[in-house]
Design a protein around this motif. Structure first.
Motif, PDB file in Angstrom:
ATOM      1  N   ASP A 131      -3.323  -5.013   3.566  1.00 52.05           N
ATOM      2  CA  ASP A 131      -3.600  -3.814   2.775  1.00 52.05           C
ATOM      3  C   ASP A 131      -5.012  -3.813   2.206  1.00 52.05           C
ATOM      4  OD1 ASP A 131      -1.023  -2.956   3.219  1.00 52.05           O
ATOM      5  OD2 ASP A 131      -0.241  -3.732   1.338  1.00 52.05           O
TER       6      ASP A 131
ATOM      7  N   ARG B 138      -4.078   5.018   1.968  1.00 50.77           N
ATOM      8  CA  ARG B 138      -3.300   4.462   3.078  1.00 50.77           C
ATOM      9  C   ARG B 138      -2.786   5.575   3.987  1.00 50.77           C
ATOM     10  NH1 ARG B 138       0.085   4.241   6.438  1.00 50.77           N
ATOM     11  NH2 ARG B 138       1.381   2.460   7.017  1.00 50.77           N
ATOM     12  N   ASP B 139      -2.314   6.675   3.408  1.00 50.43           N
ATOM     13  CA  ASP B 139      -1.817   7.794   4.200  1.00 50.43           C
ATOM     14  C   ASP B 139      -2.937   8.423   5.025  1.00 50.43           C
ATOM     15  OD1 ASP B 139       0.668   7.361   3.146  1.00 50.43           O
ATOM     16  OD2 ASP B 139       0.610   9.046   1.744  1.00 50.43           O
TER      17      ASP B 139
ATOM     18  N   PHE C 188      -7.277  -0.461   2.087  1.00 49.89           N
ATOM     19  CA  PHE C 188      -6.817   0.611   1.199  1.00 49.89           C
ATOM     20  C   PHE C 188      -7.106   0.257  -0.264  1.00 49.89           C
ATOM     21  CE2 PHE C 188      -3.456   0.101   4.608  1.00 49.89           C
ATOM     22  CZ  PHE C 188      -4.145   0.883   5.527  1.00 49.89           C
TER      23      PHE C 188
ATOM     24  N   GLY D 173      -3.928   5.842   7.673  1.00 49.66           N
ATOM     25  CA  GLY D 173      -2.810   5.641   8.581  1.00 49.66           C
ATOM     26  C   GLY D 173      -2.498   6.848   9.434  1.00 49.66           C
TER      27      GLY D 173
ATOM     28  N   ALA E 175       0.807  -1.215   0.000  1.00 54.41           N
ATOM     29  CA  ALA E 175       0.000   0.000   0.000  1.00 54.41           C
ATOM     30  C   ALA E 175       0.845   1.272   0.000  1.00 54.41           C
ATOM     31  CB  ALA E 175      -0.939   0.000   1.209  1.00 54.41           C
ATOM     32  N   ASP E 176       2.156   1.161   0.250  1.00 58.28           N
ATOM     33  CA  ASP E 176       3.047   2.314   0.170  1.00 58.28           C
ATOM     34  C   ASP E 176       3.611   2.497  -1.240  1.00 58.28           C
ATOM     35  OD1 ASP E 176       2.928   3.241   2.821  1.00 58.28           O
ATOM     36  OD2 ASP E 176       4.240   1.617   3.473  1.00 58.28           O
TER      37      ASP E 176
ATOM     38  N   LYS F 183      -1.937   4.590  -2.175  1.00 54.17           N
ATOM     39  CA  LYS F 183      -1.055   5.249  -1.204  1.00 54.17           C
ATOM     40  C   LYS F 183      -1.758   6.433  -0.543  1.00 54.17           C
ATOM     41  CE  LYS F 183       3.694   6.761  -0.498  1.00 54.17           C
ATOM     42  NZ  LYS F 183       3.314   7.714   0.553  1.00 54.17           N
TER      43      LYS F 183
END
Length: 383
Positions: free
Chosen positions: A131, A79-80, A134, A83, A22-23, A76
């Motif tokens: 993940d 996810r950010d 996301f 997160g 996911a990054d 991403k």
């Protein structure tokens, strides 16, 4: 190329599509030859399947409805956002500090969809179990906008739908991770807590002045059901906003076709039939029909048996003909391989139809250890 579950992979097979986390980091690169240590690591990471090259499938490449870079940027960004809530802060409403980034993501996804309107939904993205949320959020956004395009939505409506669909599960930041990731059956109390994510998501989005009310209603109502059996308010029929009805349909489809901690993914043709059978019961049939026009019941790379006993690999499906793919024949009914390439288009050859989908592991990819077509390059493996 073909998609194989991790348990069916063998050393010497060659990766056909890169796998990312996911990054946006590469977990396993395209064209890498699998080694025993990689197979162990794939299982440790919770990767359910891998697209591999196959001599029998020939030069089959499966094109996604959005390009890889756009999808990765979207995952991403989600996810950010998710997160940004540390475990100790879960339950507090996060601020969408970078809403402009999310808006750019939705715009980019829409641009790709507009450029690739003729493509069917053939590809299932490979996501690590950790993940799931996301990648699921991005898939739901894509599938919702695909449906909106079929319903001839304006660009403005598509963007509001896309934002709502991308953030439909933002309320899960209010739910403890150990409950969201629980592999076993939820208790009644845990299930009731999970159900709160819809109201929590609405409460979060209503604090954001940039988010429209209709986008926020997607988070609130995507678990409402056409027959009134959903939550949190038990709305029925057109009491549920159309954006939420769309998101509810595609949310179910993507969840069914993804591996979860508590079950394996359903094959696309089974998910297709399950949704088709829910029309005007749990879901709005008009929306189901619009969505399923874009879904290949037998995605490219699927091994199928035809009604005459011949076996082949699906190479594509024309829009609106979900159950009538194009098939490259590989084996005669007596099991002997085709020596001269032959193909059927089931929209034209109406005497033939798919009668059975073969498990990916039932027809091993051509070639053995070290002999699969396309020798892998070393040096960019990350596992």
């Amino acid at each position: 190329m073909r998609k194989l579950p991790v348990d069916a992979l063998q050393p010497g097979m060659v990766v056909a599509r890169a796998i990312y986390n996911a990054d946006g980091q590469v977990l396993l690169n395209k064209d890498v030859t699998l080694k025993p240590s990689y197979l162990i690591r794939l299982r440790e990471l919770g990767i359910p399947a891998v697209y591999i090259r196959d001599e029998e499938a020939g030069d089959l490449e499966i094109e996604d409805v959005v390009n890889e870079k756009t999808r990765l940027q979207a995952v991403k960004a989600v996810r950010d956002l998710f997160g940004s809530q540390q475990e100790g802060e879960r339950g507090q409403a996060p601020l969408l500090a970078d809403y402009a980034r999310l808006e750019r993501v939705v715009n980019s996804l829409l641009e790709d969809l507009l450029d690739r309107k003729e493509l069917m939904l053939n590809l299932t993205d490979i996501r690590a179990l950790d993940d799931y949320t996301f990648a699921h959020s991005v898939n739901v956004c894509i599938l919702a906008m695909v449906t909106g395009l079929t319903l001839h939505y304006t660009r403005s409506a598509l963007l509001h739908l896309g934002v709502g669909a991308l953030l439909h599960d933002i309320g899960k930041t209010c739910i403890p991770l150990h409950i969201l990731n629980k592999p076993g059956r939820l208790t009644v109390e845990e299930y009731e807590l999970v159900c709160r994510h819809a109201q929590c998501g609405f409460d979060i989005l209503r604090l954001q002045k940039e988010v429209s009310l209709v986008s926020a209603r997607v988070a609130l109502e995507h678990h409402e059901r056409f027959n009134g059996s959903g939550y949190p308010r038990g709305l029925k029929g057109e009491e549920i906003h159309e954006f939420a009805r769309i998101t509810g349909v595609v949310d179910v489809y993507d969840a069914l076709t993804a591996d979860r901690v508590y079950r394996r993914a359903y094959p696309p043709y089974e998910a297709y039939e399950m949704l088709a059978g829910a029309g005007n019961f749990t879901h709005d049939y008009r929306i189901i029909k619009a969505f399923l026009l874009n879904v290949a019941a037998y995605p490219a790379g699927t091994m199928v048996e035809l009604n005459n006993g011949e076996v082949g690999v699906v190479t594509g499906t024309s829009r609106g003909h979900s159950h009538q793919p194009r098939v490259r024949l590989l084996y005669h009914a007596d099991g002997k391989p085709y020596t001269v390439p032959s193909s059927l288009d089931l929209t034209v050859d109406l005497d033939h139809f798919v009668c059975r989908v073969l498990p990916p592991e039932a027809v091993p990819p051509a070639g053995g250890e070290g002999s699969v077509a396309g020798v892998g390059r070393e040096g960019r493996e990350v596992l």
